[in-house]
Design a protein around this motif. Structure first.
Motif, short mmCIF file in Angstrom:
data_model
loop_
_atom_site.label_atom_id
_atom_site.label_comp_id
_atom_site.label_asym_id
_atom_site.label_seq_id
_atom_site.Cartn_x
_atom_site.Cartn_y
_atom_site.Cartn_z
N LYS A 193 1.05 -1.03 -0.20
CA LYS A 193 0.06 0.31 0.00
C LYS A 193 0.60 1.48 -0.30
CE LYS A 193 -4.33 -1.93 0.81
NZ LYS A 193 -5.31 -1.86 -0.59
N LEU A 194 0.46 2.30 -0.31
CA LEU A 194 1.25 3.77 -0.39
C LEU A 194 0.66 4.93 -0.29
CD1 LEU A 194 2.75 3.67 -4.10
CD2 LEU A 194 3.86 2.61 -1.68
N ASP A 195 1.11 5.58 0.30
CA ASP A 195 0.66 6.72 0.41
C ASP A 195 0.85 8.27 0.33
OD1 ASP A 195 -1.18 9.30 1.44
OD2 ASP A 195 -0.82 8.49 3.50
N PRO A 196 1.06 8.43 -0.84
CA PRO A 196 1.60 9.46 -1.98
C PRO A 196 1.64 10.54 -1.45
CG PRO A 196 0.65 7.95 -3.55
CD PRO A 196 0.44 8.08 -1.99
N GLU A 197 0.22 11.68 -0.50
CA GLU A 197 0.39 11.86 0.47
C GLU A 197 1.49 12.89 1.55
OE1 GLU A 197 -3.35 13.78 1.13
OE2 GLU A 197 -4.31 13.50 -0.50
N THR A 198 1.63 11.64 2.21
CA THR A 198 2.86 11.31 3.07
C THR A 198 3.39 10.95 2.85
OG1 THR A 198 1.89 9.18 4.15
CG2 THR A 198 0.83 11.20 5.16
N ALA A 199 3.94 9.77 1.88
CA ALA A 199 5.24 9.57 1.39
C ALA A 199 5.20 8.34 1.66
CB ALA A 199 6.40 10.78 1.34
N SER A 200 4.13 7.62 2.27
CA SER A 200 4.32 6.72 3.25
C SER A 200 3.90 5.20 2.93
CB SER A 200 3.52 6.59 4.99
OG SER A 200 2.48 6.32 4.56
N TRP A 201 3.96 4.10 3.20
CA TRP A 201 4.38 3.29 2.28
C TRP A 201 3.62 1.95 3.72
CZ3 TRP A 201 7.94 -0.97 1.80
CH2 TRP A 201 8.67 -1.35 1.90
N LEU A 202 3.07 1.06 3.05
CA LEU A 202 2.84 -0.73 3.76
C LEU A 202 3.33 -1.33 3.45
CD1 LEU A 202 1.41 -1.93 6.22
CD2 LEU A 202 -0.49 -2.32 5.25
N PRO A 203 4.70 -2.26 3.39
CA PRO A 203 5.17 -3.70 3.24
C PRO A 203 3.57 -4.46 3.00
CG PRO A 203 6.74 -2.88 5.09
CD PRO A 203 5.58 -1.97 5.14
N LEU A 204 3.91 -5.05 1.88
CA LEU A 204 2.74 -6.12 1.40
C LEU A 204 2.39 -6.91 2.25
CD1 LEU A 204 0.92 -7.48 -0.48
CD2 LEU A 204 3.41 -8.18 -2.21
N THR A 205 4.05 -7.61 3.36
CA THR A 205 3.96 -8.72 4.17
C THR A 205 2.65 -7.94 5.19
OG1 THR A 205 6.01 -8.06 5.27
CG2 THR A 205 6.10 -9.70 4.10
N HIS A 206 3.09 -6.73 5.37
CA HIS A 206 2.15 -6.42 6.70
C HIS A 206 0.74 -6.40 6.69
CE1 HIS A 206 5.26 -4.10 8.71
NE2 HIS A 206 5.78 -5.30 8.90
N HIS A 207 0.43 -6.13 5.14
CA HIS A 207 -0.83 -6.12 4.67
C HIS A 207 -1.39 -7.59 3.82
CE1 HIS A 207 -4.15 -5.41 2.12
NE2 HIS A 207 -3.89 -6.16 0.98
#
Length: 202
Positions: free
Chosen positions: A13-27
């Motif tokens: 998962k990506l959040d371009p507004e905050t430049a943050s991301w979630l690893p696929l493993t966590h998802h």
């Protein structure tokens, strides 16, 4: 669950507004855990019993299967075509991190891309055959569940076209990441033994 560095580098998962991301493993871990919570708190006992009966197993095994499916539904995001979307969303650093771990991501034409749920279905089918000894017909039947997780299954034509685009799906290290996710989720949910029995049945 402990994942290899290369598998942990894949974004889910990506959040371009905050430049943050979630690893696929966590998802995927979160999805598996949520499936277990839904089973425990919201699925009626009668439905749990029905699913267990249809599987020829106890409710705990049926629960494990539901958690497994939830935990692998997005494994197709571990693919070149999907990974490249980070660049289009202004988050090149996520793609660079994956490349640093050995996952090559050559440019993919929008008309040549393969949807991630299609990759999920093919990866699960191949894993069921190679790791659990399922025959092709059974593997297809069990794998179509993840292929349809957005409401529509990929057509036979789409599946064949995807298989002919290894540069988009990602082979080599990419395929190894998908196998690690499948092996890991089978271990995490405890479903492997029963799933081996189920896929061997006609």
């Amino acid at each position: 669950m402990r994942w290899s560095a290369v598998t942990a580098s894949v974004w889910g998962k990506l959040d371009p507004e905050t430049a943050s991301w979630l690893p696929l493993t966590h998802h995927l871990e979160h999805a598996a855990a949520m499936a277990g919570l839904l089973w425990d708190r919201f699925v009626p006992h009668s439905l749990r019993a029905l699913l267990a009966s249809d599987l020829g197993a106890d409710p705990a095994s049926a629960r494990a299967l539901c958690c497994f499916y939830a935990g692998i539904h997005d494994i197709g995001k571990a693919s070149v075509g999907f990974a490249r979307m980070a660049e289009h969303r202004g988050m090149q650093f996520v793609l660079d991190r994956m490349r640093d771990e050995g996952l090559e991501t050559a440019p993919v034409s929008p008309t040549d891309n393969v949807r991630h749920e299609t990759v999920s279905q093919l990866a699960l089918r191949d894993w069921l055959e190679e790791s659990l000894g399922a025959r092709r017909r059974a593997a297809n039947s069990w794998a179509c569940v993840v292929g349809g997780h957005h409401g529509k299954n990929p057509t036979d034509v789409a599946l064949r076209e995807a298989e002919n685009r290894p540069q988009v799906m990602g082979d080599g290290p990419w395929a190894e990441v998908r196998r690690e996710l499948l092996d890991g989720m089978a271990e995490l949910t405890g479903v492997r033994g029963e799933l081996t029995r189920w896929v061997s049945q006609p």
